[in-house]
Design an enzyme around this catalytic site. Structure first.
Site, PDB file in Angstrom:
ATOM      1  N   ASP A   1      -6.546  -1.357   1.077  1.00  0.00           N
ATOM      2  CA  ASP A   1      -5.482  -0.336  -0.016  1.00  0.00           C
ATOM      3  C   ASP A   1      -5.586   0.492  -0.773  1.00  0.00           C
ATOM      4  OD1 ASP A   1      -5.228  -2.037  -2.245  1.00  0.00           O
ATOM      5  OD2 ASP A   1      -3.373  -3.255  -1.667  1.00  0.00           O
ATOM      6  N   SER A   2      -5.921   1.148  -1.471  1.00  0.00           N
ATOM      7  CA  SER A   2      -6.135   1.850  -2.572  1.00  0.00           C
ATOM      8  C   SER A   2      -6.512   1.343  -3.417  1.00  0.00           C
ATOM      9  CB  SER A   2      -4.712   3.009  -3.148  1.00  0.00           C
ATOM     10  OG  SER A   2      -3.823   1.531  -3.636  1.00  0.00           O
ATOM     11  N   THR A   3      -6.808   0.245  -3.608  1.00  0.00           N
ATOM     12  CA  THR A   3      -7.564  -0.564  -4.908  1.00  0.00           C
ATOM     13  C   THR A   3      -8.989  -0.065  -4.456  1.00  0.00           C
ATOM     14  OG1 THR A   3      -7.406  -2.198  -4.150  1.00  0.00           O
ATOM     15  CG2 THR A   3      -6.045  -1.628  -5.603  1.00  0.00           C
TER      16      THR A   3
END
Length: 420
Positions: free
Chosen positions: A46-48
């Site tokens: 994801d965005s991490t």
């Protein structure tokens, strides 16, 4: 005398923290193999982990290609990373030796036809901000994302392209010795909290575990043998969650789900390692890594110390000097020799995001109209849910050199050293 007592109290507090904060001292007590340079890295999640995938998705609201994202990246470029600079994916791959930062996003590589075949043998980042383990996660809130299942389908096309380019035997060797980095699950829990489900919380966690197992099995059959997975942090304590509570505290049921998803992930990996020949894994426990810093009941609260070799910096991130001090002789497990250890010690802002709107800056994403803090190196969260690059750098270093309970059964450095 008063000054001396004050200094002694501060030193005593730090030593107490080093004793209680197991994630620090354990790094230097357990032998680890010298990490061999990793030649190929594939990144999912994801965005991490996202380094610009969603820049290519028309209509996606899960983007970070605007100021003040990237304000501390070279030339203050907003790359699509949900950070003030680099993210955890960048720091982890940098430790493998031959990488300055994460490999490029798949959706940018496919536009570079001249270098595509060569680049995919070095690595690809498939991660998409807002995505999750489940195929429908993130779409209600962000319109368009690339779920983990589709990321793996994209990877399957990469495997085919590599095989066509270098032959089956060489492709198999490359894919089996590559490092597979994955961080995903927080958006599944956020969606469950926000939109509800016909499943009870325990059943939902089991549901996620089952889907995750299916995804990882597909990766294995495509060639993955070395899985580095980062479990969820206490996401119930991020600014966007605190913003919802009357007292500004953590959302305990979300944190409990994060802990239970970690347990489910650990069970999946244990089962797979006993059933799938040649599979190796390292599971990072971001919850145990982060909670002592956030929890006001912890003696380590608001004081972070990370071991650092003298005169070594990561991407030019400067050390916080407020409590910098030498701890004397210690064992550097990456070089198997005695060194003088230095420590990053600082008091981070843990409740309020550096950049954002509303209470705790937790209302929405960072924009050029947001409030922006000045000392980003002393802040845990950059925006409403994502860490600063300083926090990411520290997390990456701990994943690379730590031992249980921070990373199990081996650390990322040990996993990288394995040759299949």
């Amino acid at each position: 005398m008063a000054m001396r007592n004050h200094q002694n109290n501060e030193t005593g507090l730090i030593l107490l923290v080093l004793h209680v904060f197991l994630i620090i001292v354990i790094c230097w007590q357990v032998p680890a193999a010298n990490a061999k340079k990793v030649e190929t890295v594939y990144i999912f999640g994801d965005s991490t982990m996202d380094v610009g995938t969603n820049n290519h998705l028309k209509g996606s609201l899960a983007t970070a290609n605007n100021p003040y994202y990237g304000i501390d990246y070279p030339n203050s470029k907003s790359t699509g990373r949900f950070s003030n600079g680099y993210n955890t994916a960048d720091y982890i791959v940098n430790m493998f030796g031959d990488y300055k930062e994460s490999p490029p996003p798949f959706l940018s590589l496919i536009k570079d036809k001249c270098n595509f075949t060569q680049e995919i043998q070095r690595g690809v980042n498939f991660a998409s901000g807002g995505s999750g383990i489940l195929d429908d996660t993130g779409f209600k809130h962000f319109n368009v994302v690339i779920p983990l299942g589709k990321q793996i389908k994209q990877f399957a096309t990469v495997c085919d392209d590599i095989t066509k380019a270098i032959g089956q035997a060489k492709a198999q060797h490359l894919l089996q010795n590559a490092f597979y980095l994955l961080s995903v699950g927080s958006n599944d829990l956020f969606d469950y909290k926000k939109y509800g489900s016909n499943l009870t919380t325990p059943d939902f966690i089991d549901h996620l575990g089952g889907f995750l197992a299916s995804h990882l099995e597909k990766l294995y059959h495509l060639g993955a043998r070395k899985l580095g997975i980062i479990g969820l942090a206490p996401i119930g304590c991020c600014p966007s969650m605190r913003e919802l509570t009357s007292d500004g505290g953590c959302v305990d049921d979300v944190n409990e789900m994060a802990e239970n998803l970690y347990k489910a992930t650990e069970m999946v990996l244990q089962n797979m390692s006993s059933s799938f020949k040649g599979l190796h894994y390292s599971l990072g426990n971001s919850y145990n890594m982060t909670m002592p810093v956030i929890d006001p009941k912890s003696k380590a609260s608001n004081l972070v110390c990370v071991p650092k070799k003298k005169n070594v910096s990561i991407f030019g991130v400067s050390e916080i000097s407020q409590f910098n001090f030498s701890m004397g002789e210690g064992r550097d497990i990456t070089q198997q020799q005695s060194v003088t250890l230095m420590w990053w010690c600082y008091r981070p802002m843990v409740k309020r995001a550096c950049c954002g709107h509303g209470r705790f800056n937790g209302k929405d994403k960072c924009t050029k109209k947001s409030h922006l803090c000045k000392n980003r190196n002393a802040t845990l969260f950059f925006d409403w849910v994502h860490p600063t690059q300083m926090a990411s750098a520290m997390a990456a270093e701990l994943l690379f050199i730590s031992a249980p309970p921070i990373v199990t059964p081996i650390n990322f450095g040990q996993l990288a050293a394995i040759q299949v």
